[in-house]
Design a protein around this motif. Structure first.
Motif, PDB file in Angstrom:
ATOM      1  N   GLU A  83      18.334   0.432  -7.251  1.00 46.93           N
ATOM      2  CA  GLU A  83      16.878   0.746  -7.062  1.00 46.93           C
ATOM      3  C   GLU A  83      17.071   2.345  -6.657  1.00 46.93           C
ATOM      4  O   GLU A  83      17.338   2.739  -5.800  1.00 46.93           O
ATOM      5  N   LEU A  84      16.789   3.068  -7.852  1.00 45.58           N
ATOM      6  CA  LEU A  84      16.937   4.666  -7.571  1.00 45.58           C
ATOM      7  C   LEU A  84      15.813   5.156  -8.225  1.00 45.58           C
ATOM      8  O   LEU A  84      15.367   4.830  -9.443  1.00 45.58           O
ATOM      9  N   ARG A  85      15.142   6.098  -7.595  1.00 48.61           N
ATOM     10  CA  ARG A  85      14.275   6.924  -8.301  1.00 48.61           C
ATOM     11  C   ARG A  85      13.371   7.973  -7.213  1.00 48.61           C
ATOM     12  O   ARG A  85      13.643   8.009  -6.220  1.00 48.61           O
ATOM     13  N   ASP A  86      12.822   8.882  -8.019  1.00 48.41           N
ATOM     14  CA  ASP A  86      12.200  10.075  -7.149  1.00 48.41           C
ATOM     15  C   ASP A  86      10.414   9.516  -7.564  1.00 48.41           C
ATOM     16  O   ASP A  86       9.708   9.843  -6.351  1.00 48.41           O
ATOM     17  N   ILE A  87      10.163   9.161  -8.742  1.00 49.10           N
ATOM     18  CA  ILE A  87       9.177   8.571  -9.115  1.00 49.10           C
ATOM     19  C   ILE A  87       9.015   7.330  -9.743  1.00 49.10           C
ATOM     20  O   ILE A  87       9.995   7.036 -10.346  1.00 49.10           O
ATOM     21  N   MET A  88       8.165   6.296  -9.490  1.00 49.26           N
ATOM     22  CA  MET A  88       8.312   5.146 -10.163  1.00 49.26           C
ATOM     23  C   MET A  88       6.717   4.793 -10.882  1.00 49.26           C
ATOM     24  O   MET A  88       5.739   5.179 -10.520  1.00 49.26           O
ATOM     25  N   ILE A  89       7.151   4.140 -12.089  1.00 51.45           N
ATOM     26  CA  ILE A  89       5.946   3.665 -13.003  1.00 51.45           C
ATOM     27  C   ILE A  89       6.222   2.159 -12.925  1.00 51.45           C
ATOM     28  O   ILE A  89       7.318   1.607 -13.247  1.00 51.45           O
ATOM     29  N   SER A  90       5.193   1.415 -12.410  1.00 47.98           N
ATOM     30  CA  SER A  90       5.516  -0.075 -12.155  1.00 47.98           C
ATOM     31  C   SER A  90       4.113  -0.775 -12.602  1.00 47.98           C
ATOM     32  O   SER A  90       2.996  -0.364 -12.464  1.00 47.98           O
ATOM     33  N   ARG A  91       4.422  -2.112 -12.681  1.00 44.69           N
ATOM     34  CA  ARG A  91       3.354  -3.279 -12.561  1.00 44.69           C
ATOM     35  C   ARG A  91       2.961  -3.354 -11.008  1.00 44.69           C
ATOM     36  O   ARG A  91       3.329  -2.544 -10.351  1.00 44.69           O
ATOM     37  N   ALA A  92       2.025  -4.166 -10.649  1.00 45.74           N
ATOM     38  CA  ALA A  92       1.412  -4.072  -9.241  1.00 45.74           C
ATOM     39  C   ALA A  92       1.581  -5.150  -8.628  1.00 45.74           C
ATOM     40  O   ALA A  92       0.653  -5.638  -7.803  1.00 45.74           O
ATOM     41  N   GLY A  93       2.583  -6.062  -9.138  1.00 42.21           N
ATOM     42  CA  GLY A  93       2.930  -7.128  -8.462  1.00 42.21           C
ATOM     43  C   GLY A  93       3.240  -7.020  -6.933  1.00 42.21           C
ATOM     44  O   GLY A  93       3.501  -5.853  -6.304  1.00 42.21           O
ATOM     45  N   ALA A  94       2.988  -8.050  -5.998  1.00 46.99           N
ATOM     46  CA  ALA A  94       3.355  -8.007  -4.528  1.00 46.99           C
ATOM     47  C   ALA A  94       4.644  -7.515  -4.346  1.00 46.99           C
ATOM     48  O   ALA A  94       4.663  -6.585  -3.372  1.00 46.99           O
ATOM     49  N   ASN A  95       5.548  -7.998  -4.891  1.00 45.78           N
ATOM     50  CA  ASN A  95       6.969  -7.526  -4.257  1.00 45.78           C
ATOM     51  C   ASN A  95       7.047  -6.165  -4.770  1.00 45.78           C
ATOM     52  O   ASN A  95       7.940  -5.125  -3.786  1.00 45.78           O
ATOM     53  N   ALA A  96       6.838  -5.671  -5.917  1.00 47.44           N
ATOM     54  CA  ALA A  96       6.912  -4.295  -6.557  1.00 47.44           C
ATOM     55  C   ALA A  96       6.106  -3.329  -5.437  1.00 47.44           C
ATOM     56  O   ALA A  96       6.803  -2.483  -4.779  1.00 47.44           O
ATOM     57  N   ILE A  97       4.989  -3.720  -5.067  1.00 46.18           N
ATOM     58  CA  ILE A  97       4.355  -2.555  -4.253  1.00 46.18           C
ATOM     59  C   ILE A  97       4.610  -2.440  -2.667  1.00 46.18           C
ATOM     60  O   ILE A  97       4.648  -1.408  -2.307  1.00 46.18           O
ATOM     61  N   CYS A  98       5.181  -3.783  -2.249  1.00 51.42           N
ATOM     62  CA  CYS A  98       5.757  -3.858  -0.987  1.00 51.42           C
ATOM     63  C   CYS A  98       7.086  -2.800  -1.104  1.00 51.42           C
ATOM     64  O   CYS A  98       7.238  -2.202  -0.035  1.00 51.42           O
ATOM     65  N   GLU A  99       7.952  -2.933  -2.059  1.00 56.28           N
ATOM     66  CA  GLU A  99       9.028  -2.196  -2.065  1.00 56.28           C
ATOM     67  C   GLU A  99       8.688  -0.659  -2.182  1.00 56.28           C
ATOM     68  O   GLU A  99       9.356   0.285  -1.594  1.00 56.28           O
ATOM     69  N   ILE A 100       7.701  -0.302  -3.252  1.00 49.88           N
ATOM     70  CA  ILE A 100       7.397   1.112  -3.216  1.00 49.88           C
ATOM     71  C   ILE A 100       6.960   1.488  -1.974  1.00 49.88           C
ATOM     72  O   ILE A 100       7.361   2.852  -1.598  1.00 49.88           O
ATOM     73  N   LEU A 101       6.065   0.819  -1.184  1.00 45.21           N
ATOM     74  CA  LEU A 101       5.547   1.253   0.211  1.00 45.21           C
ATOM     75  C   LEU A 101       6.712   1.529   1.175  1.00 45.21           C
ATOM     76  O   LEU A 101       6.706   2.584   1.638  1.00 45.21           O
ATOM     77  N   ALA A 102       7.498   0.664   1.113  1.00 48.01           N
ATOM     78  CA  ALA A 102       8.709   0.723   1.998  1.00 48.01           C
ATOM     79  C   ALA A 102       9.812   1.833   1.806  1.00 48.01           C
ATOM     80  O   ALA A 102      10.179   2.494   2.557  1.00 48.01           O
ATOM     81  N   LEU A 103       9.772   1.952   0.560  1.00 51.71           N
ATOM     82  CA  LEU A 103      10.560   3.271   0.322  1.00 51.71           C
ATOM     83  C   LEU A 103       9.829   4.615   0.008  1.00 51.71           C
ATOM     84  O   LEU A 103      10.564   5.713   0.074  1.00 51.71           O
ATOM     85  N   ARG A 104       8.506   4.539   0.032  1.00 53.50           N
ATOM     86  CA  ARG A 104       7.640   5.478   0.108  1.00 53.50           C
ATOM     87  C   ARG A 104       7.893   6.553  -1.028  1.00 53.50           C
ATOM     88  O   ARG A 104       8.182   7.893  -0.897  1.00 53.50           O
ATOM     89  N   LYS A 105       8.053   5.974  -2.155  1.00 54.10           N
ATOM     90  CA  LYS A 105       8.195   6.597  -3.423  1.00 54.10           C
ATOM     91  C   LYS A 105       6.700   6.830  -3.904  1.00 54.10           C
ATOM     92  O   LYS A 105       6.027   5.814  -4.131  1.00 54.10           O
ATOM     93  N   PRO A 106       6.685   8.259  -4.493  1.00 59.35           N
ATOM     94  CA  PRO A 106       5.457   8.623  -5.239  1.00 59.35           C
ATOM     95  C   PRO A 106       5.434   7.620  -6.485  1.00 59.35           C
ATOM     96  O   PRO A 106       6.291   7.430  -7.046  1.00 59.35           O
ATOM     97  N   ASN A 107       4.148   6.964  -6.995  1.00 59.69           N
ATOM     98  CA  ASN A 107       4.313   5.916  -8.166  1.00 59.69           C
ATOM     99  C   ASN A 107       2.846   5.995  -8.967  1.00 59.69           C
ATOM    100  O   ASN A 107       1.884   6.447  -8.302  1.00 59.69           O
ATOM    101  N   ILE A 108       3.017   5.367  -9.957  1.00 62.04           N
ATOM    102  CA  ILE A 108       2.089   5.189 -10.873  1.00 62.04           C
ATOM    103  C   ILE A 108       1.989   3.499 -11.326  1.00 62.04           C
ATOM    104  O   ILE A 108       3.058   3.005 -11.573  1.00 62.04           O
ATOM    105  N   LEU A 109       0.952   2.961 -10.745  1.00 63.31           N
ATOM    106  CA  LEU A 109       0.760   1.528 -11.156  1.00 63.31           C
ATOM    107  C   LEU A 109      -0.038   1.320 -12.329  1.00 63.31           C
ATOM    108  O   LEU A 109      -1.096   1.796 -12.420  1.00 63.31           O
ATOM    109  N   ILE A 110       0.274   0.208 -13.131  1.00 61.50           N
ATOM    110  CA  ILE A 110      -0.469  -0.119 -14.376  1.00 61.50           C
ATOM    111  C   ILE A 110      -0.374  -1.690 -14.201  1.00 61.50           C
ATOM    112  O   ILE A 110       0.531  -2.412 -14.746  1.00 61.50           O
TER     113      ILE A 110
END
Length: 190
Positions: A83-110
């Motif tokens: 799990e490596l990133r500076d920015i993420m582009i992701s779907r917005a499933g519950a697991n994905a968004i919780c991990e994005i928030l926990a890691l505090r990564k700028p993101n684009i949700l589709i």
């Protein structure tokens, strides 16, 4: 949140992908089955993205594009655990968004469209956008230009997104659950 997410190594990740530390990394996650619309949009703007970023693209099972195999600064996988990133582009499933928030990564949700889902991803994405955590592009509104603009905005305003996520009350969930149990136990003793 899987605790191993917090134990990643930037250096190992860059080496794993054959990247340098000269450009930021975007991690694109299309879900385990792959997101055809997301994959197509990313590949359409890949030359522009590669001018500024390195790309890790999790395409989904059977969704890799062999013609892009040796593209410098771009790697694609069906799925990886790194799990490596500076920015993420992701779907917005519950697991994905919780991990994005926990890691505090700028993101684009589709989020998946209402026609392809129960609508929960649309609600998740709207909540994250309202709180200032994410940029959201609805799947039916996804264009190459919108995606490229969103990537540039997420990168240029990354500090704003990170600060919003740092203020979140959803972090440190283990400590919060233990605290709630302790409070509940004390209240029952009364």
């Amino acid at each position: 949140i899987r605790q191993e997410l917090f134990q990643g190594s930037k250096e190992k990740g860059l080496a794993f992908c054959g990247f340098t530390d000269e450009k930021p990394v975007i991690l694109i996650i299309g879900g385990s089955l792959g997101a055809v619309r997301v994959n197509e949009a990313v590949r359409a703007i890949l030359p522009q993205l590669l001018e500024r970023f390195q790309i890790i693209h999790l395409c989904g099972k059977g969704k890799m594009d062999d013609s892009l195999k040796d593209t410098k600064g771009y790697v694609q996988f069906e799925y990886i655990k790194e799990e490596l990133r500076d920015i993420m582009i992701s779907r917005a499933g519950a697991n994905a968004i919780c991990e994005i928030l926990a890691l505090r990564k700028p993101n684009i949700l589709i989020p998946l469209s209402a026609q392809a889902s129960r609508g929960d991803q649309i609600l998740n994405a709207a909540s994250f956008e309202k709180q200032g955590y994410s940029i959201v592009i609805q799947e039916e509104e996804l264009t190459n230009e919108k995606l490229l603009n969103a990537v540039n905005t997420a990168f240029e305003e990354k500090d704003r997104f990170i600060k919003a996520m740092q203020r979140s009350q959803l972090n440190n969930s283990i400590e919060k659950i233990v605290e709630l149990i302790n409070v509940s136990a004390k209240n029952k003793k009364k």
